[in-house]
Design a protein around this motif. Structure first.
Motif, PDB file in Angstrom:
ATOM      1  N   GLY A   1      39.897 -19.997  14.137  1.00 43.67           N
ATOM      2  CA  GLY A   1      39.622 -20.805  15.322  1.00 43.67           C
ATOM      3  C   GLY A   1      40.571 -21.963  15.544  1.00 43.67           C
ATOM      4  O   GLY A   1      40.207 -22.962  16.179  1.00 43.67           O
TER       5      GLY A   1
ATOM      6  N   THR B   1      41.183 -22.814  19.307  1.00 40.35           N
ATOM      7  CA  THR B   1      40.011 -23.484  19.886  1.00 40.35           C
ATOM      8  C   THR B   1      39.997 -24.956  19.510  1.00 40.35           C
ATOM      9  O   THR B   1      39.750 -25.838  20.351  1.00 40.35           O
ATOM     10  CB  THR B   1      38.712 -22.817  19.408  1.00 40.35           C
ATOM     11  OG1 THR B   1      38.691 -21.469  19.868  1.00 40.35           O
ATOM     12  CG2 THR B   1      37.485 -23.560  19.931  1.00 40.35           C
ATOM     13  N   GLN B   2      40.283 -25.248  18.251  1.00 41.63           N
ATOM     14  CA  GLN B   2      40.261 -26.632  17.794  1.00 41.63           C
ATOM     15  C   GLN B   2      41.411 -27.444  18.366  1.00 41.63           C
ATOM     16  O   GLN B   2      41.258 -28.647  18.631  1.00 41.63           O
ATOM     17  CB  GLN B   2      40.273 -26.683  16.264  1.00 41.63           C
ATOM     18  CG  GLN B   2      39.011 -26.134  15.616  1.00 41.63           C
ATOM     19  CD  GLN B   2      37.748 -26.820  16.138  1.00 41.63           C
ATOM     20  OE1 GLN B   2      37.737 -28.037  16.319  1.00 41.63           O
ATOM     21  NE2 GLN B   2      36.697 -26.041  16.375  1.00 41.63           N
TER      22      GLN B   2
ATOM     23  N   ARG C   1      36.095 -11.452  14.163  1.00 38.33           N
ATOM     24  CA  ARG C   1      36.663 -12.410  15.122  1.00 38.33           C
ATOM     25  C   ARG C   1      37.993 -11.914  15.676  1.00 38.33           C
ATOM     26  O   ARG C   1      38.253 -12.023  16.868  1.00 38.33           O
ATOM     27  CB  ARG C   1      36.859 -13.777  14.451  1.00 38.33           C
ATOM     28  CG  ARG C   1      35.563 -14.481  14.076  1.00 38.33           C
ATOM     29  CD  ARG C   1      35.851 -15.851  13.500  1.00 38.33           C
ATOM     30  NE  ARG C   1      34.646 -16.531  13.058  1.00 38.33           N
ATOM     31  CZ  ARG C   1      34.620 -17.783  12.621  1.00 38.33           C
ATOM     32  NH1 ARG C   1      35.746 -18.493  12.569  1.00 38.33           N
ATOM     33  NH2 ARG C   1      33.475 -18.337  12.234  1.00 38.33           N
TER      34      ARG C   1
ATOM     35  N   ALA D   1      35.549 -22.896   8.311  1.00 35.63           N
ATOM     36  CA  ALA D   1      35.527 -22.357   9.669  1.00 35.63           C
ATOM     37  C   ALA D   1      34.278 -21.536   9.942  1.00 35.63           C
ATOM     38  O   ALA D   1      34.127 -20.983  11.033  1.00 35.63           O
ATOM     39  CB  ALA D   1      36.770 -21.500   9.920  1.00 35.63           C
TER      40      ALA D   1
ATOM     41  N   SER E   1      29.892 -24.206  13.215  1.00 35.11           N
ATOM     42  CA  SER E   1      30.064 -24.138  14.662  1.00 35.11           C
ATOM     43  C   SER E   1      31.352 -24.853  15.063  1.00 35.11           C
ATOM     44  O   SER E   1      31.826 -25.742  14.356  1.00 35.11           O
ATOM     45  CB  SER E   1      28.875 -24.808  15.375  1.00 35.11           C
ATOM     46  OG  SER E   1      28.915 -26.216  15.191  1.00 35.11           O
ATOM     47  N   LYS E   2      31.918 -24.447  16.197  1.00 30.59           N
ATOM     48  CA  LYS E   2      33.166 -25.069  16.633  1.00 30.59           C
ATOM     49  C   LYS E   2      32.976 -26.558  16.917  1.00 30.59           C
ATOM     50  O   LYS E   2      33.903 -27.353  16.724  1.00 30.59           O
ATOM     51  CB  LYS E   2      33.713 -24.353  17.871  1.00 30.59           C
ATOM     52  CG  LYS E   2      32.820 -24.412  19.100  1.00 30.59           C
ATOM     53  CD  LYS E   2      33.429 -23.635  20.260  1.00 30.59           C
ATOM     54  CE  LYS E   2      32.554 -23.720  21.513  1.00 30.59           C
ATOM     55  NZ  LYS E   2      33.140 -22.918  22.633  1.00 30.59           N
ATOM     56  N   GLU E   3      31.766 -26.930  17.339  1.00 32.94           N
ATOM     57  CA  GLU E   3      31.485 -28.342  17.605  1.00 32.94           C
ATOM     58  C   GLU E   3      31.501 -29.162  16.316  1.00 32.94           C
ATOM     59  O   GLU E   3      32.046 -30.272  16.269  1.00 32.94           O
ATOM     60  CB  GLU E   3      30.143 -28.497  18.314  1.00 32.94           C
ATOM     61  CG  GLU E   3      30.094 -27.975  19.740  1.00 32.94           C
ATOM     62  CD  GLU E   3      29.933 -26.460  19.812  1.00 32.94           C
ATOM     63  OE1 GLU E   3      30.117 -25.891  20.907  1.00 32.94           O
ATOM     64  OE2 GLU E   3      29.622 -25.834  18.768  1.00 32.94           O
TER      65      GLU E   3
ATOM     66  N   ILE F   1      33.077 -28.367  13.513  1.00 32.28           N
ATOM     67  CA  ILE F   1      34.471 -28.412  13.045  1.00 32.28           C
ATOM     68  C   ILE F   1      35.241 -29.478  13.814  1.00 32.28           C
ATOM     69  O   ILE F   1      35.988 -30.272  13.228  1.00 32.28           O
ATOM     70  CB  ILE F   1      35.141 -27.041  13.203  1.00 32.28           C
ATOM     71  CG1 ILE F   1      34.440 -26.001  12.336  1.00 32.28           C
ATOM     72  CG2 ILE F   1      36.624 -27.123  12.844  1.00 32.28           C
ATOM     73  CD1 ILE F   1      34.867 -24.575  12.619  1.00 32.28           C
ATOM     74  N   HIS F   2      35.042 -29.510  15.127  1.00 28.14           N
ATOM     75  CA  HIS F   2      35.734 -30.510  15.948  1.00 28.14           C
ATOM     76  C   HIS F   2      35.357 -31.925  15.521  1.00 28.14           C
ATOM     77  O   HIS F   2      36.222 -32.806  15.433  1.00 28.14           O
ATOM     78  CB  HIS F   2      35.390 -30.296  17.427  1.00 28.14           C
ATOM     79  CG  HIS F   2      35.907 -31.391  18.314  1.00 28.14           C
ATOM     80  ND1 HIS F   2      37.245 -31.647  18.479  1.00 28.14           N
ATOM     81  CD2 HIS F   2      35.246 -32.312  19.080  1.00 28.14           C
ATOM     82  CE1 HIS F   2      37.406 -32.671  19.300  1.00 28.14           C
ATOM     83  NE2 HIS F   2      36.208 -33.092  19.679  1.00 28.14           N
TER      84      HIS F   2
END
Length: 211
Positions: free
Chosen positions: A17, A20-21, A148, A190, A193-195, A197-198
């Motif tokens: 990801g 995305t990040q 993925r 990873a 959730s992407k949130e 990680i952000h």
């Protein structure tokens, strides 16, 4: 005098990801009034984009040394533009830098990591070799990683590195963890959730606030 921008690198294996990040961090920077650009090595400028097509095409047989030279040529061109943007005060947010080459061509394909480092240094500079911040995203679950990658759709040609066997992927994963230890780089799972990680990346970029 314009203050130099910062060079931020988000690293990790395929499927973690990174892109995305990069986008989420750039959105965060925009909200803070910070202008930024992004690079996704080995692409980002026209000639590097063409080199990327060769690198990613698994139908072209070549060894690790050729891959090193291809990556270095692309990297040299990308960094010339990145330096100009940094000097204008813009931040550069990159998915990958030479750590990828150590992981994939060094640990994955067996090249000497010192050769990779010195080749890279010769055609970039100390600012490239030492980003303001680098983070490594890891994903231990090979099934999830493959899932993925599969969601990206079918490629016209097999991807040079994504299509390699599980043993290769394990060597690369081990390589990233070794790089993190050697360079004292933060490692972020990873699998979150992407949130989340952000938020973890943002706390490293801006350690003194809660935005």
């Amino acid at each position: 005098m314009v203050e130099r921008g910062k060079y931020i690198v988000i690293e990790g294996t395929d499927g973690t990801g990174k892109s995305t990040q990069v986008e989420m961090l750039r959105d965060n920077l925009t909200q803070r009034g910070i202008e930024s650009i992004e690079f996704h090595e080995p692409g980002g400028v026209p000639i590097a984009d063409d080199i990327r097509q060769i690198i990613k095409n698994g139908d072209y047989e070549r060894d690790g040394e050729t891959n090193l030279l291809l990556f270095t040529a692309a990297r040299h061109e990308i960094w010339k533009q990145a330096k100009r943007e940094l000097q204008l005060g813009k931040w550069v947010v990159a998915a990958r830098n030479y750590y990828s080459t150590i992981a994939y061509q060094g640990y994955g394909e067996g090249l000497n990591s010192d050769v990779i480092t010195e080749t890279t240094r010769t055609f970039t500079d100390d600012d490239y070799m030492n980003p303001d911040l680098s983070v490594i995203l890891t994903l231990d679950d090979e099934v999830e990683r493959s899932k993925r990658i599969g969601q990206r759709g079918e490629l016209a040609n097999p991807d040079t590195f994504e299509s390699k066997d599980e043993a290769f992927q394990h060597r690369v994963q081990f390589g990233y963890l070794a790089i993190a230890r050697a360079h004292n780089l933060p490692v972020i799972s990873a699998s979150q959730s992407k949130e989340t990680i952000h938020q973890e990346i943002t706390s490293l970029v801006f350690p003194n606030d809660n935005n």
